[in-house]
Design a protein around this motif. Structure first.
Motif, PDB file in Angstrom:
ATOM      1  N   ASP A 184      14.419  21.245 115.418  1.00 41.95           N
ATOM      2  CA  ASP A 184      15.397  20.564 114.578  1.00 41.95           C
ATOM      3  C   ASP A 184      16.697  21.356 114.587  1.00 41.95           C
ATOM      4  O   ASP A 184      16.756  22.507 115.060  1.00 41.95           O
ATOM      5  N   ASN A 195      20.606  22.149 112.347  1.00 43.09           N
ATOM      6  CA  ASN A 195      21.329  22.085 111.078  1.00 43.09           C
ATOM      7  C   ASN A 195      22.099  20.761 111.056  1.00 43.09           C
ATOM      8  O   ASN A 195      22.947  20.530 111.921  1.00 43.09           O
ATOM      9  N   PRO A 196      21.844  19.887 110.081  1.00 40.82           N
ATOM     10  CA  PRO A 196      22.489  18.568 110.111  1.00 40.82           C
ATOM     11  C   PRO A 196      23.990  18.610 109.893  1.00 40.82           C
ATOM     12  O   PRO A 196      24.679  17.632 110.185  1.00 40.82           O
ATOM     13  N   THR A 226      15.727  26.674 111.607  1.00 42.31           N
ATOM     14  CA  THR A 226      15.131  25.687 112.512  1.00 42.31           C
ATOM     15  C   THR A 226      14.477  26.370 113.701  1.00 42.31           C
ATOM     16  O   THR A 226      13.463  25.892 114.220  1.00 42.31           O
ATOM     17  N   GLY A 279      16.941  16.776 110.347  1.00 43.14           N
ATOM     18  CA  GLY A 279      18.315  17.208 110.569  1.00 43.14           C
ATOM     19  C   GLY A 279      18.913  16.576 111.809  1.00 43.14           C
ATOM     20  O   GLY A 279      20.031  16.050 111.786  1.00 43.14           O
ATOM     21  N   ASN A 300      19.327  12.696 111.373  1.00 42.77           N
ATOM     22  CA  ASN A 300      20.482  12.362 110.538  1.00 42.77           C
ATOM     23  C   ASN A 300      21.779  12.594 111.295  1.00 42.77           C
ATOM     24  O   ASN A 300      22.710  11.776 111.223  1.00 42.77           O
TER      25      ASN A 300
END
Length: 383
Positions: A102, A104-105, A114, A344, A347
């Motif tokens: 994943d 960091n969004p 992550t 994350g 999105n």
């Protein structure tokens, strides 16, 4: 008169670039000659690294970087979900299973949390992507790698030539085994197609050079014609005229990055006053964003399709970067996480739209993009 469409990115080729290419074509040697050697020396110096090895694509450079680590077949390699597929297929080519992490969004980048969640007992390499030209948090990532016995890091900096992290050029390799760049036409500088690996490791550099030329090692003591094939490799060679173009472009890199940052600042200011869309993530203090991409973020994912069509109708060609790796059939067949599991990355993907940003994008062009976006959201408020 109809205005030409604005792509999300494009090359900038000027008269002096064309002239150096033409002069190189007049020479006897048009591949693997002095332009290559000089370009590699200049690129290494620009990055603050000891060695640079140029290839005919960034993908070939990635393959060489992973292959040159000499990893055992069947080990794992971490790669972020938001990236171009080459970041992961380079692992597969070397017999390494990609473990899709994943991101960091807020940034689209891998971070310490992550990364830590994706490390397995078999993790033997970490591919860190500097998404869009925004440097990933390398110090935190390097600490995680060190805490697991010193897992080697490869920086996929295809987007980040000209960026800096905490005052050091991306490519210095102070926290990684190697960094890879791309010279595709939409990148910071171009050689048409091309790429490079930079490193401070002399052994890795030598392996990468052999990989570029089919794994061939000359054996001059057995004759000037004699060579041995000591490892797997490929034809990753780049031409002299491509390197001449790269040298010309490299001289302009700093000014190109300044221009990209100025465009980003204009976008930042206007998007801050536009409800429904947010500006791209900024580089932290002490670092410099390369702005290969300007990934704006929508508040409502359902707006993206309609906004995309509005921009296309206005002669503007945005893009989306990227479809997450675990959505693709290839990676699903290799055990990628299920859709819905990497919140994350999902999105980020669902709300991202890449706006035009490149040297030569005029202020009028920028206003054209921003006015189309503002018009879209103004019309939406009236419905």
């Amino acid at each position: 008169m109809q205005r030409p469409p604005l792509p999300y990115s494009r090359q900038k080729i000027e008269k002096d670039d064309i002239e150096v290419v033409c002069r190189t074509l007049e020479r006897d040697v048009i591949t693997q000659g002095p332009e290559l050697q000089t370009f590699e020396e200049e690129l290494a110096s620009k990055c603050g690294a000891r060695y640079a090895i140029c290839f005919n694509s960034g993908t070939a450079a990635l393959w060489a970087a992973v292959a040159s680590l000499g990893l055992e077949k069947g080990v794992d390699g971490v790669v972020p979900a938001i990236t171009f597929v080459a970041s992961a297929t380079a692992l597969i080519q070397a017999g390494v299973r990609p473990i899709i992490a994943d991101v960091n969004p807020a940034t689209g980048n891998l971070d310490a949390d992550t990364l830590r969640a994706s490390i397995t007992e078999k993790t033997s390499v970490i591919v860190v992507v500097h998404y869009g030209g925004l440097p990933a948090p390398m110090e935190e990532i390097a600490r995680v790698a060190a805490s697991y016995g010193g897992i080697p890091i490869i920086e996929d900096a295809a987007h980040a030539l000209g960026a800096s992290y905490k005052g050091e050029p991306v490519g210095s390799c102070s926290l990684s085994k190697a960094t890879v760049f791309s010279f595709h036409p939409v990148k910071a500088i171009t050689t048409g197609e091309g790429g490079a690996l930079v490193t401070n490791d002399s052994g890795l550099a030598e392996k990468a050079r052999r990989y570029r030329h089919h794994g061939i090692t000359p054996v001059p003591e057995r004759g000037p014609w004699y060579y041995d094939v000591t490892s797997l490799g490929m034809n990753g060679r780049i031409t002299e005229f491509q390197c001449a173009l790269g040298r010309s472009q490299l001289k302009k890199l700093d000014s190109y990055i300044v221009e990209r940052n100025a465009i980003a600042s204009t976008y930042d200011d206007r998007l801050a006053a536009t409800d429904g869309i947010s500006s791209a993530a900024k580089a932290p203090e002490g670092s410099l964003h390369a702005y290969h991409l300007y990934p704006a973020r929508l508040d409502d994912p359902s707006d993206r399709g309609a906004l995309f069509e509005t921009l296309i109708s206005a002669g503007i060609r945005p893009q989306v970067h990227y479809i997450p790796l675990h959505y693709h059939s290839l990676f699903r067949s290799l055990g990628a996480p299920e859709k819905g599991s990497l919140k994350g990355a999902e999105n980020f993907y669902e709300t991202e739209i890449s706006l035009p940003i490149y040297p030569g994008l005029t202020r009028e062009d920028q206003e054209r993009v921003l006015n189309a976006i503002a018009g879209f959201f103004a019309a939406k408020r009236l419905t």
